[in-house]
Design a protein around this motif. Sequence first.
Motif, mmCIF file in Angstrom:
data_model
loop_
_atom_site.group_PDB
_atom_site.id
_atom_site.type_symbol
_atom_site.label_atom_id
_atom_site.label_comp_id
_atom_site.label_asym_id
_atom_site.label_seq_id
_atom_site.Cartn_x
_atom_site.Cartn_y
_atom_site.Cartn_z
ATOM 1 N N LEU B 84 -5.622 -21.143 -42.734
ATOM 2 C CA LEU B 84 -4.997 -20.824 -44.024
ATOM 3 C C LEU B 84 -5.700 -21.580 -45.143
ATOM 4 O O LEU B 84 -5.840 -22.803 -45.071
ATOM 5 N N ILE B 85 -6.166 -20.838 -46.143
ATOM 6 C CA ILE B 85 -6.590 -21.470 -47.402
ATOM 7 C C ILE B 85 -5.687 -20.854 -48.444
ATOM 8 O O ILE B 85 -5.977 -19.829 -49.037
ATOM 9 N N GLY B 99 -1.580 -28.174 -37.782
ATOM 10 C CA GLY B 99 -2.789 -28.982 -37.814
ATOM 11 C C GLY B 99 -3.533 -28.738 -39.115
ATOM 12 O O GLY B 99 -3.295 -27.731 -39.792
ATOM 13 N N TYR B 100 -4.432 -29.635 -39.504
ATOM 14 C CA TYR B 100 -5.181 -29.431 -40.747
ATOM 15 C C TYR B 100 -6.473 -30.225 -40.722
ATOM 16 O O TYR B 100 -6.577 -31.239 -40.037
ATOM 17 N N SER B 205 -4.839 -30.360 -51.251
ATOM 18 C CA SER B 205 -4.940 -29.037 -50.639
ATOM 19 C C SER B 205 -5.885 -29.154 -49.459
ATOM 20 O O SER B 205 -6.991 -29.675 -49.594
ATOM 21 N N VAL B 206 -5.448 -28.655 -48.313
ATOM 22 C CA VAL B 206 -6.292 -28.725 -47.120
ATOM 23 C C VAL B 206 -6.328 -27.366 -46.429
ATOM 24 O O VAL B 206 -5.543 -26.481 -46.752
ATOM 25 N N VAL B 207 -7.258 -27.234 -45.477
ATOM 26 C CA VAL B 207 -7.312 -26.024 -44.652
ATOM 27 C C VAL B 207 -6.384 -26.250 -43.459
ATOM 28 O O VAL B 207 -6.492 -27.262 -42.768
ATOM 29 N N TRP B 208 -5.452 -25.296 -43.248
ATOM 30 C CA TRP B 208 -4.454 -25.463 -42.192
ATOM 31 C C TRP B 208 -4.827 -24.687 -40.935
ATOM 32 O O TRP B 208 -5.381 -23.592 -41.010
#
Lengths: 249, 260
Positions: B84-85, B99-100, B205-208
């Motif tokens: 997810l972004i 997780g991320y 903001s991170v990639v999930w």
Amino acid sequence: MENTLLSDAVQALKPTGLNYEFLLDASERGAFIRGLGVTLELCLLTIPCSLLAGIALAAMLTSGNRPLAGVTRAFVEITRSTPTLVQLYCAFLVLNMLITQQLREWGVSSNPLTPFIWVVVVVSLHKGVFHAEALRAGIEAVPSTTLEAARSLGLSRMQLLSRVQLPLALRFALPSLVNNVVDLVKMTAVASAIAVGDVTYESIMIWSQRDNVLELLLLILLWFGLLTWLVSVAGRRLEHRLRMPGYGQ
Amino acid sequence: MLCGSAAHADATLDRIKERGKVTIGVLINGGPFGSIDPATQQLVGWNPELAQALAKGLGVQADLVQVQTATRVQFLQAGKVDLLIASMELNPDRAESLGYAPTPFYRVGGAAAVRKDSGITRWEDLRGKPVCVSQGSSYAKPLANEYGAQVHGYKSASDSLLALKGGNCVAAVHDSTLIHPLLNQNPEWSQYGTPIKGQILPADSVVWTRKGESDTIAAVDKVVRSWHRSGWLIDTERRLNITPPNPLLPELQTRLKTAS
């Protein structure tokens, strides 16, 4: 005392997987209870308002005045064929915004129309239209011979409506009207969309922090179940009391 | 180093490599962070660009899926998307269930849109006044608890902004990535500004990913770090006209450059 009872109840429910811990937080419990009250308040205001709107609309529809009946018919058709939520958005987010901007131009800084008032107006009118159609069915079911007899007594058009047609129409229409009112009670939940603090809104605000959707939905279900049950009971009693000897028996 | 010790890659990374394709959920809410190009119907903006670059960094093709704020986590958990972004910031609750990739690619906090003639200049000025947010907003709690505002939650950010225009609240508080472009670029909002300095509840903001996919996480994180080192994120931010520039990006660039 009361608090230990409550926390015991919350603890007792925990093993079943239901987490009602929010009830132990004074501010969240307060918000939820206020929400129950606001939903009740909305029902107590919209039920009489919608019935009055329904009677007025039904009177206009059956008035025999063609232009008036035509305009009313158009209003009925538009209102009943668009979703309540869309009407509420149009009224509150668009119409209300335009009113505020106009008032600002006139130097009035505050708009007296609150979200709560808009919900009462929109829901009452929306359901009023359905009441009007139910009443119209009742009015048109009054036998023409009865009307002829009444007219021969010299009753005017208004007297005919208020003394003969409406009392009979009300009896014919009662099951539909009760049905509409039950639906109206549930419909008050649209208030949550524009941040009126009804039970649905307060629940959404709580579960978006705590993720206890199921627990709150069960409480919402119980509350609406109770309110609609009361409406049904009242409706049945009214039907029983108003039953006309010789009709449908 | 983490992935070196694992005997084999986790299922998601295997599947991505095998198919030569990664499915990435992106949030499209209009504006420079994600919108649909009316001419080509392509997804454009920050979120889609990052998703495309991430797929490239992983050496596979990108398959972009539009997600909604309310359902994005379900899309990830149900396996409809691999990553997810989606303008979804890091917080302890989410970190517990998902997780991320630990290196953030942006930092977002809440900004308040207020009428220029309202006289409001500090967060403290909101005390006792009605403030619009969207339902489920993480800014609701700090606004109520720290600043004593009366928080009204509307169904979506656009409803909340309309309610602000209708005079039902003195401020609308949303992600700064929504408020700043709207007020800077839209003439309809010329009477509104963001006089309050600083953001409320800034978060990364991170990639999930799904929980426990450590190989996928390591592979994604490697790509995100390379974006910082090369300055690609700073260039992309400038190219997409995202203002004001996020101070996190140069900060991380310096830190990661010296670390390597």
